[in-house]
Design a protein around this motif. Structure first.
Motif, PDB file in Angstrom:
ATOM      1  N   CYS A 134       9.686   2.214  -6.745  1.00  0.00           N
ATOM      2  CA  CYS A 134       8.771   3.311  -6.431  1.00  0.00           C
ATOM      3  C   CYS A 134       7.348   2.836  -6.682  1.00  0.00           C
ATOM      4  N   CYS A 135       6.402   3.619  -6.248  1.00  0.00           N
ATOM      5  CA  CYS A 135       4.991   3.297  -6.485  1.00  0.00           C
ATOM      6  C   CYS A 135       4.692   3.457  -7.971  1.00  0.00           C
ATOM      7  N   PRO A 136       4.110   2.432  -8.605  1.00  0.00           N
ATOM      8  CA  PRO A 136       3.759   2.577 -10.016  1.00  0.00           C
ATOM      9  C   PRO A 136       2.630   3.577 -10.243  1.00  0.00           C
ATOM     10  N   GLY A 137       1.894   3.915  -9.202  1.00  0.00           N
ATOM     11  CA  GLY A 137       0.801   4.864  -9.343  1.00  0.00           C
ATOM     12  C   GLY A 137       1.249   6.319  -9.316  1.00  0.00           C
ATOM     13  N   CYS A 138       2.156   6.643  -8.357  1.00  0.00           N
ATOM     14  CA  CYS A 138       2.534   8.054  -8.181  1.00  0.00           C
ATOM     15  C   CYS A 138       4.046   8.266  -8.166  1.00  0.00           C
ATOM     16  N   GLN A 139       4.811   7.202  -8.284  1.00  0.00           N
ATOM     17  CA  GLN A 139       6.271   7.258  -8.297  1.00  0.00           C
ATOM     18  C   GLN A 139       6.866   7.663  -6.942  1.00  0.00           C
ATOM     19  N   SER A 140       6.070   7.618  -5.884  1.00  0.00           N
ATOM     20  CA  SER A 140       6.605   7.902  -4.556  1.00  0.00           C
ATOM     21  C   SER A 140       7.646   6.846  -4.189  1.00  0.00           C
ATOM     22  N   THR A 141       8.725   7.275  -3.547  1.00  0.00           N
ATOM     23  CA  THR A 141       9.746   6.345  -3.076  1.00  0.00           C
ATOM     24  C   THR A 141       9.623   6.121  -1.566  1.00  0.00           C
ATOM     25  N   LEU A 161       0.848  -1.195   0.000  1.00  0.00           N
ATOM     26  CA  LEU A 161       0.000   0.000   0.000  1.00  0.00           C
ATOM     27  C   LEU A 161       0.882   1.243   0.000  1.00  0.00           C
ATOM     28  N   CYS A 162       0.739   2.065  -1.025  1.00  0.00           N
ATOM     29  CA  CYS A 162       1.453   3.338  -1.084  1.00  0.00           C
ATOM     30  C   CYS A 162       0.736   4.315  -0.142  1.00  0.00           C
ATOM     31  N   LEU A 163       1.468   4.860   0.815  1.00  0.00           N
ATOM     32  CA  LEU A 163       0.852   5.791   1.768  1.00  0.00           C
ATOM     33  C   LEU A 163       0.642   7.165   1.158  1.00  0.00           C
ATOM     34  N   HIS A 164       1.224   7.386   0.006  1.00  0.00           N
ATOM     35  CA  HIS A 164       1.098   8.686  -0.654  1.00  0.00           C
ATOM     36  C   HIS A 164      -0.188   8.759  -1.482  1.00  0.00           C
ATOM     37  N   CYS A 165      -0.444   7.733  -2.316  1.00  0.00           N
ATOM     38  CA  CYS A 165      -1.626   7.773  -3.202  1.00  0.00           C
ATOM     39  C   CYS A 165      -2.647   6.690  -2.875  1.00  0.00           C
ATOM     40  N   ARG A 166      -2.355   5.807  -1.885  1.00  0.00           N
ATOM     41  CA  ARG A 166      -3.250   4.742  -1.441  1.00  0.00           C
ATOM     42  C   ARG A 166      -3.404   3.635  -2.484  1.00  0.00           C
TER      43      ARG A 166
HETATM   44 ZN   LIG Z   1       1.661   5.960  -4.830  1.00  0.00          ZN
END
Ligand SMILES: [Zn+2]
Length: 121
Positions: free
Chosen positions: A25-32, A6-11
């Motif tokens: 990184c998150c494939p949804g928002c690229q958050s690391t 679960l990406c805590l940035h974009c859920r």
């Molecule tokens: Zn994300």
């Protein structure tokens, strides 16, 4: 067997093979940012006031550090939105003030900081 992160940035929840290529990184928002194990959950019992203390303090802290950690409010408000799906309690000061404004007969509400300036709540 896959893991769900679960990406805590974009859920966004991403399924990954624990033995495969590491996720950079998150494939949804690229958050690391460090993702959560979406299936590692807890259930706890708190009073509504205890929950509000934790969530309002967390959101206030996130706002206070956003100049150095710009993702902090996004992460905290994402968690609060998720928690809000399971309770009707106001979990942020912004929601608390919005609920107060929506009460019949209350009308306009102005919130002041300790230095006397008006907040945008
Ligand atoms: Zn994300």
């Amino acid at each position: 067997m896959t893991a769900r992160l679960l990406c805590l940035h974009c859920r966004n929840v991403t399924e990954v093979d624990p033995d495969g290529e590491p996720l950079r990184c998150c494939p949804g928002c690229q958050s690391t940012g460090v993702p959560a194990d979406a299936d590692d959950t807890v259930t706890l019992t708190l009073t509504t006031h205890e929950l509000r203390v934790l969530t309002i303090w967390a959101s206030n802290w996130a706002e206070a550090i956003k100049h150095d950690s710009p993702d902090a409010p996004t992460v905290i408000y994402g968690i609060l939105d998720e928690a809000g799906r399971t309770t009707s309690a106001a979990l942020s000061m912004r929601q608390e003030i919005a609920d107060l404004r929506a009460m019949p007969g209350v009308g306009e509400v102005t919130v002041y900081r300790s230095d006397g300036t008006v907040t945008d709540l």
